[in-house]
Design a protein around this motif. Structure first.
Motif, PDB file in Angstrom:
ATOM      1  N   LEU A 378      -7.416  -0.170  12.635  1.00  0.00           N
ATOM      2  CA  LEU A 378      -8.103   0.585  11.582  1.00  0.00           C
ATOM      3  C   LEU A 378      -9.595   0.259  11.542  1.00  0.00           C
ATOM      4  CD1 LEU A 378      -5.483   0.455   8.676  1.00  0.00           C
ATOM      5  CD2 LEU A 378      -5.989   2.350  10.204  1.00  0.00           C
ATOM      6  N   GLN A 379      -9.931  -1.041  11.751  1.00  0.00           N
ATOM      7  CA  GLN A 379     -11.348  -1.405  11.744  1.00  0.00           C
ATOM      8  C   GLN A 379     -12.091  -0.707  12.874  1.00  0.00           C
ATOM      9  OE1 GLN A 379     -11.263  -5.674  11.915  1.00  0.00           O
ATOM     10  NE2 GLN A 379     -11.046  -5.887   9.677  1.00  0.00           N
ATOM     11  N   ASN A 380     -11.452  -0.604  14.027  1.00  0.00           N
ATOM     12  CA  ASN A 380     -12.084   0.081  15.152  1.00  0.00           C
ATOM     13  C   ASN A 380     -12.306   1.559  14.882  1.00  0.00           C
ATOM     14  OD1 ASN A 380     -12.396  -2.144  16.774  1.00  0.00           O
ATOM     15  ND2 ASN A 380     -10.486  -1.821  17.927  1.00  0.00           N
ATOM     16  N   ASN A 381     -11.534   2.112  13.912  1.00  0.00           N
ATOM     17  CA  ASN A 381     -11.708   3.529  13.545  1.00  0.00           C
ATOM     18  C   ASN A 381     -12.562   3.692  12.300  1.00  0.00           C
ATOM     19  OD1 ASN A 381      -9.862   5.449  15.308  1.00  0.00           O
ATOM     20  ND2 ASN A 381      -8.728   3.529  15.011  1.00  0.00           N
ATOM     21  N   GLY A 382     -13.276   2.634  11.914  1.00  0.00           N
ATOM     22  CA  GLY A 382     -14.244   2.734  10.819  1.00  0.00           C
ATOM     23  C   GLY A 382     -13.658   2.622   9.431  1.00  0.00           C
ATOM     24  N   PHE A 383     -12.475   2.083   9.286  1.00  0.00           N
ATOM     25  CA  PHE A 383     -11.834   1.982   7.967  1.00  0.00           C
ATOM     26  C   PHE A 383     -12.057   0.611   7.355  1.00  0.00           C
ATOM     27  CE2 PHE A 383      -9.588   5.647   9.511  1.00  0.00           C
ATOM     28  CZ  PHE A 383      -9.283   6.368   8.373  1.00  0.00           C
ATOM     29  N   SER A 384     -12.225   0.607   6.058  1.00  0.00           N
ATOM     30  CA  SER A 384     -12.145  -0.614   5.273  1.00  0.00           C
ATOM     31  C   SER A 384     -10.682  -0.791   4.881  1.00  0.00           C
ATOM     32  CB  SER A 384     -13.038  -0.526   4.028  1.00  0.00           C
ATOM     33  OG  SER A 384     -12.773  -1.607   3.163  1.00  0.00           O
ATOM     34  N   PHE A 385     -10.052  -1.857   5.368  1.00  0.00           N
ATOM     35  CA  PHE A 385      -8.609  -2.044   5.177  1.00  0.00           C
ATOM     36  C   PHE A 385      -8.385  -3.376   4.474  1.00  0.00           C
ATOM     37  CE2 PHE A 385      -4.303  -2.763   7.399  1.00  0.00           C
ATOM     38  CZ  PHE A 385      -3.634  -2.098   6.381  1.00  0.00           C
ATOM     39  N   THR A 386      -7.861  -3.320   3.244  1.00  0.00           N
ATOM     40  CA  THR A 386      -7.641  -4.530   2.458  1.00  0.00           C
ATOM     41  C   THR A 386      -6.189  -4.614   2.031  1.00  0.00           C
ATOM     42  OG1 THR A 386      -8.238  -3.417   0.401  1.00  0.00           O
ATOM     43  CG2 THR A 386     -10.009  -4.557   1.580  1.00  0.00           C
ATOM     44  N   ALA A 387      -5.746  -5.840   1.726  1.00  0.00           N
ATOM     45  CA  ALA A 387      -4.365  -6.067   1.283  1.00  0.00           C
ATOM     46  C   ALA A 387      -4.372  -7.024   0.106  1.00  0.00           C
ATOM     47  CB  ALA A 387      -3.520  -6.621   2.423  1.00  0.00           C
ATOM     48  N   ALA A 388      -3.467  -6.812  -0.844  1.00  0.00           N
ATOM     49  CA  ALA A 388      -3.311  -7.685  -2.012  1.00  0.00           C
ATOM     50  C   ALA A 388      -1.833  -7.941  -2.214  1.00  0.00           C
ATOM     51  CB  ALA A 388      -3.928  -7.040  -3.250  1.00  0.00           C
ATOM     52  N   TYR A 389      -1.478  -9.220  -2.458  1.00  0.00           N
ATOM     53  CA  TYR A 389      -0.073  -9.587  -2.538  1.00  0.00           C
ATOM     54  C   TYR A 389       0.227 -10.213  -3.903  1.00  0.00           C
ATOM     55  CZ  TYR A 389      -0.850  -9.237   2.482  1.00  0.00           C
ATOM     56  OH  TYR A 389      -1.213  -8.786   3.724  1.00  0.00           O
ATOM     57  N   ALA A 390       1.329  -9.780  -4.505  1.00  0.00           N
ATOM     58  CA  ALA A 390       1.763 -10.372  -5.775  1.00  0.00           C
ATOM     59  C   ALA A 390       2.315 -11.763  -5.499  1.00  0.00           C
ATOM     60  CB  ALA A 390       2.828  -9.497  -6.426  1.00  0.00           C
ATOM     61  N   PRO A 391       1.959 -12.750  -6.312  1.00  0.00           N
ATOM     62  CA  PRO A 391       2.429 -14.125  -6.049  1.00  0.00           C
ATOM     63  C   PRO A 391       3.899 -14.309  -6.449  1.00  0.00           C
ATOM     64  CG  PRO A 391       1.155 -14.075  -8.069  1.00  0.00           C
ATOM     65  CD  PRO A 391       1.059 -12.695  -7.470  1.00  0.00           C
ATOM     66  N   ASP A 392       4.543 -15.246  -5.771  1.00  0.00           N
ATOM     67  CA  ASP A 392       5.889 -15.691  -6.142  1.00  0.00           C
ATOM     68  C   ASP A 392       6.925 -14.558  -6.148  1.00  0.00           C
ATOM     69  OD1 ASP A 392       4.807 -18.250  -6.528  1.00  0.00           O
ATOM     70  OD2 ASP A 392       4.269 -17.747  -8.616  1.00  0.00           O
ATOM     71  N   LEU A 393       6.817 -13.652  -5.218  1.00  0.00           N
ATOM     72  CA  LEU A 393       7.862 -12.621  -5.123  1.00  0.00           C
ATOM     73  C   LEU A 393       9.113 -13.253  -4.511  1.00  0.00           C
ATOM     74  CD1 LEU A 393       6.082  -9.373  -3.836  1.00  0.00           C
ATOM     75  CD2 LEU A 393       6.916  -9.869  -6.139  1.00  0.00           C
ATOM     76  N   PRO A 394      10.262 -13.120  -5.172  1.00  0.00           N
ATOM     77  CA  PRO A 394      11.483 -13.686  -4.598  1.00  0.00           C
ATOM     78  C   PRO A 394      11.966 -12.828  -3.422  1.00  0.00           C
ATOM     79  CG  PRO A 394      12.003 -12.474  -6.587  1.00  0.00           C
ATOM     80  CD  PRO A 394      10.505 -12.483  -6.475  1.00  0.00           C
ATOM     81  N   PRO A 395      12.776 -13.380  -2.549  1.00  0.00           N
ATOM     82  CA  PRO A 395      13.317 -12.586  -1.433  1.00  0.00           C
ATOM     83  C   PRO A 395      14.144 -11.412  -1.965  1.00  0.00           C
ATOM     84  CG  PRO A 395      13.700 -14.935  -1.085  1.00  0.00           C
ATOM     85  CD  PRO A 395      13.223 -14.785  -2.495  1.00  0.00           C
ATOM     86  N   ILE A 396      14.123 -10.322  -1.247  1.00  0.00           N
ATOM     87  CA  ILE A 396      14.961  -9.162  -1.593  1.00  0.00           C
ATOM     88  C   ILE A 396      15.826  -8.811  -0.395  1.00  0.00           C
ATOM     89  CG2 ILE A 396      13.340  -8.203  -3.265  1.00  0.00           C
ATOM     90  CD1 ILE A 396      12.537  -6.159  -1.130  1.00  0.00           C
ATOM     91  N   ASN A 397      16.916  -8.124  -0.661  1.00  0.00           N
ATOM     92  CA  ASN A 397      17.838  -7.720   0.388  1.00  0.00           C
ATOM     93  C   ASN A 397      17.374  -6.377   0.942  1.00  0.00           C
ATOM     94  OD1 ASN A 397      20.177  -8.393   1.859  1.00  0.00           O
ATOM     95  ND2 ASN A 397      21.386  -6.914   0.702  1.00  0.00           N
ATOM     96  N   ALA A 398      16.851  -6.373   2.162  1.00  0.00           N
ATOM     97  CA  ALA A 398      16.282  -5.143   2.713  1.00  0.00           C
ATOM     98  C   ALA A 398      16.333  -5.198   4.237  1.00  0.00           C
ATOM     99  CB  ALA A 398      14.849  -4.957   2.230  1.00  0.00           C
ATOM    100  N   ASP A 399      16.097  -4.029   4.834  1.00  0.00           N
ATOM    101  CA  ASP A 399      15.977  -3.904   6.289  1.00  0.00           C
ATOM    102  C   ASP A 399      14.484  -3.956   6.609  1.00  0.00           C
ATOM    103  OD1 ASP A 399      15.662  -2.902   8.912  1.00  0.00           O
ATOM    104  OD2 ASP A 399      17.560  -1.816   8.779  1.00  0.00           O
ATOM    105  N   ALA A 400      14.031  -5.094   7.177  1.00  0.00           N
ATOM    106  CA  ALA A 400      12.602  -5.308   7.412  1.00  0.00           C
ATOM    107  C   ALA A 400      12.026  -4.246   8.341  1.00  0.00           C
ATOM    108  CB  ALA A 400      12.380  -6.704   8.001  1.00  0.00           C
ATOM    109  N   GLU A 401      12.790  -3.855   9.368  1.00  0.00           N
ATOM    110  CA  GLU A 401      12.299  -2.856  10.314  1.00  0.00           C
ATOM    111  C   GLU A 401      12.108  -1.507   9.631  1.00  0.00           C
ATOM    112  OE1 GLU A 401      13.751  -0.632  14.425  1.00  0.00           O
ATOM    113  OE2 GLU A 401      14.701  -2.520  13.837  1.00  0.00           O
TER     114      GLU A 401
END
Length: 531
Positions: A378-401
Motif C-alpha cells: 500500500l505504501q508503494n501505491n501512495g497510501f497512508s495505512f495505519t492500524a489500531a488494536y483494542a487492548p486485552d482482546l480475549p481469544p475467539i473461536n474463528a477461522d483465521a484464514e
C-alpha cells in the motif's frame, strides 16, 4: 423506472392473468346479483303461495258454512243445528232487500243486542245489490264486513240459492279470533312444516292473535290481508334465519370467494413478476460478472505474458530491470491467484461445500500479521495505512484464514475506490459480545440507496465512479457470508464522496465480555510515500 423487458412482462401478465380475472369477477358479480334477485323472487313466491293457501282455506271453510246455511233454510231449528258445532259462529240473519225487514236467529253474540245488529245491517245493506247482481250472473259471492271493530266479530253475507233469489240476503256472524284459533290453526300448523312462522295479526289492536310457534320472536317478511276477515292479516317468516339473511349470506359468501380469488391472483402475479424481475437482474449481474472477471483475468495475464516475453527475448539488459519485471510477474500472478481463489471460494460457499476450521485465535495478532504483509504494497501505491488494536482482546473461536480473506477483500475495495485522498485505517475493537474488525477509507463512498444491496452476489453499483471501476461483484458477498458463518454480521457506514467504513462483527464465545464501549489501543503507522 421500469425497463423495457419488465414492461413487456407486466403487459403480458396483465393480459394473460389480470384482465381475464377482472372480466370473470365482473361476470360473477353480475351473476351473483341476478341469482340474488332470482332467489329472492323464488322465496317470495313460495311465501305468497303459503299465504294464498291460508286465505283459500279460509274462504273454503266460510263458503261451506254458507252452503250449509243455504241448505238449512227450512226452519230455524235446522239453522241452529247446522251451526251448533261451530262455537265461533253466533247469530244468523235474514234480510229482505225490498222490505228492509230483518230476522235474527240465535242471537248469541256477547255484548250486543238486536238493535245494534239491525243498525249494522242497515248500514251495509246498500252493498247487497252487488251481491244480487253477481248471483244473477251465476256467481255466488261472499261479502265480509267488520261488525263493531272492537268486538272482534265479522259478518258474512250472501245470496242464497232459494226459489226467490234477490229478495232475501242471508248472513252469519263469527267470532274472528275464535275462528282463527279453532279453524285456521290446524291448517297453519300443517302449512308451516316446522320451517316457517305464520302469525295472524289484529291490525286494529296491533297484536298477534295466533302464532304457530310462541317461543320465537317474529319479524314477518310478507303480510297479506285475510280476505274474509277484515282487519286481520297473516304474515310469514323463515324460522331461525330470515330469507333476506339467507340471501345476504349467500351473496356475501360469493363476494368473499371472488375477492379471495382476486387477492390470490394479484398476489400470484406480483410474486411471479417479482421473481421474473429478480431473475432478470440476476442474469444481467451474472453477465456483468463474466464480463468483469474476464477483464480482471485478461489484465494480469497480458502483463505476465508481456514481461515474460521481454525476459525471454533478452531485452532486459540490467539486473535491476530483470528483478523489476520478475516482481511485476510475481505480483500479477498473485493477483490472478487471488481472483481465482475468490471465485472458487464463492462457488464453494454457494454450494455449501466450504468448510471452516474454527480454532481459538488472537484477533489482534491476525490483523497485525495482515497489516505487516500489506503495508509495503500500500505504501508503494501512495497510501497512508495505519492500524489500531483494542487492548486485552480475549481469544475467539474463528477461522483465521477466512477472517484474513474477508479483511483482504475490504482492503482491496478500499484501494480500488480511493480517489485523491489515499488513506486507509484498520482497527479492532469490542462491542457487547462481539469483537470487530473495521476498515475505513477516504474514497468515493457509497450512495445510501446502494448500501443495502452491495452485499448481494454479483451486485455492482450502476452509476458513478464505482461503476467505472472494474470488479467481480463477489468480494462483499464473500465477506458477508464469512461473517454469518462466524455468527456475526457486517455493517457499512458511508457518505457519498467522503469515504466508507466497513465493520465485521465476530461472535465472542469465550473470555470476559464487555458491553457498549468500543476501545482502541496501540497504533501502528505505515509511512506515506509518493510513487
Amino acid at each position: 423506472m421500469i425497463r423495457a423487458p419488465e414492461q413487456r412482462i407486466s403487459i403480458l401478465l396483465f393480459f394473460v392473468v389480470l384482465l381475464p380475472a377482472v372480466i370473470y369477477s365482473v361476470y360473477e358479480l353480475t351473476s351473483v346479483k341476478e341469482e340474488e334477485e332470482l332467489l329472492q323472487a323464488v322465496y317470495t313466491n313460495q311465501l305468497e303461495t303459503i299465504l294464498f293457501s291460508v286465505n283459500q282455506y279460509t274462504e273454503d271453510v266460510i263458503t261451506n258454512l254458507s252452503f250449509r246455511l243455504d241448505n238449512s233454510l227450512l226452519s230455524d231449528r235446522d239453522l241452529e243445528a247446522a251451526f251448533r258445532e261451530k262455537s265461533s259462529v253466533f247469530s244468523i240473519v235474514k234480510y229482505s232487500v225490498y222490505t228492509g225487514a230483518l230476522r235474527i236467529i240465535n242471537p248469541g253474540m256477547p255484548g250486543t243486542d238486536q238493535a245494534a245488529v239491525k243498525k249494522f245491517v242497515d248500514s251495509v245493506a246498500p252493498g247487497f245489490n252487488q251481491l244480487i247482481d253477481y248471483k244473477k250472473s251465476g256467481y255466488r259471492k261472499l261479502e265480509a264486513y267488520s261488525f263493531l271493530p272492537d268486538s272482534g266479530y265479522t259478518a258474512i253475507f250472501f245470496v242464497p240459492d232459494s226459489p226467490d233469489p234477490g229478495y232475501n240476503i242471508y248472513g252469519f256472524f263469527i267470532d274472528s279470533r275464535a275462528f282463527i284459533r279453532e279453524v285456521l290453526s290446524p291448517k297453519i300448523q300443517n302449512l308451516s312444516q316446522n320451517e316457517f312462522l305464520l302469525p295472524v295479526l289484529d291490525t286494529r289492536r296491533k297484536e298477534i292473535v295466533y302464532q304457530n310457534d310462541t317461543t320465537s320472536n317474529v319479524v314477518t317478511e310478507i303480510q297479506k290481508d285475510l280476505w274474509l276477515l277484515p282487519g286481520y292479516k297473516i304474515g310469514i317468516a323463515k324460522r331461525g334465519v330470515s330469507i333476506r339473511e339467507i340471501v345476504k349470506e349467500r351473496v356475501d359468501s360469493s363476494l368473499l370467494l371472488i375477492l379471495m380469488l382476486n387477492i390470490v391472483l394479484i398476489s400470484g402475479v406480483i410474486f411471479v413478476f417479482y421473481n421474473i424481475r429478480k431473475f432478470a437482474e440476476l442474469v444481467k449481474m451474472r453477465s456483468d460478472f463474466v464480463s468483469n472477471v474476464s477483464h480482471e483475468l485478461r489484465t494480469p495475464l497480458a502483463l505476465i505474458r508481456m514481461f515474460a516475453e521481454t525476459l525471454e527475448m533478452g531485452r532486459a539488459r540490467t539486473e535491476v530491470k530483470k528483478r523489476e519485471y520478475i516482481s511485476i510477474i510475481s505480483g500479477e500472478t498473485q493477483r490472478l491467484s487471488n481472483i481465482v481463489n475468490r471465485i472458487l471460494n464463492f462457488s464453494q460457499m454457494e454450494a455449501g461445500k466450504r468448510k471452516f476450521h474454527f480454532a481459538p485465535i488472537d484477533l489482534n495478532d491476525t490483523i497485525s500479521s495482515l497489516f505487516e504483509t500489506y503495508k509495503f504494497h500500500l505504501q508503494n501505491n501512495g497510501f497512508s495505512f495505519t492500524a489500531a488494536y483494542a487492548p486485552d482482546l480475549p481469544p475467539i473461536n474463528a477461522d483465521a484464514e477466512a477472517v484474513t480473506e474477508a479483511v483482504i477483500n475490504l482492503l482491496d475495495n478500499a484501494v480500488k475506490y480511493s480517489d485523491d485522498v489515499k488513506e486507509i485505517t484498520i482497527r479492532t475493537g469490542r462491542s457487547d459480545n462481539f469483537q470487530f474488525i473495521e476498515v475505513r477509507d477516504r474514497g468515493i463512498g457509497i450512495k445510501k440507496e446502494d448500501q443495502k444491496k452491495i452485499f448481494e452476489k454479483f451486485y455492482r453499483v450502476t452509476s458513478g465512479q464505482i461503476h467505472n471501476t472494474k470488479g467481480s461483484g463477489l468480494g462483499l458477498s464473500l465477506v458477508n457470508q464469512i461473517a454469518h458463518a462466524h455468527k456475526g454480521k457486517i455493517e457499512v457506514i458511508s457518505s457519498y464522496g467522503k469515504g466508507s467504513l466497513f465493520r465485521i462483527y465476530l461472535l465472542q464465545e469465550t473470555g470476559k465480555q464487555e458491553t457498549g464501549k468500543q476501545e482502541t489501543g496501540k497504533q501502528e503507522t505505515g509511512k506515506q510515500e509518493t510513487g
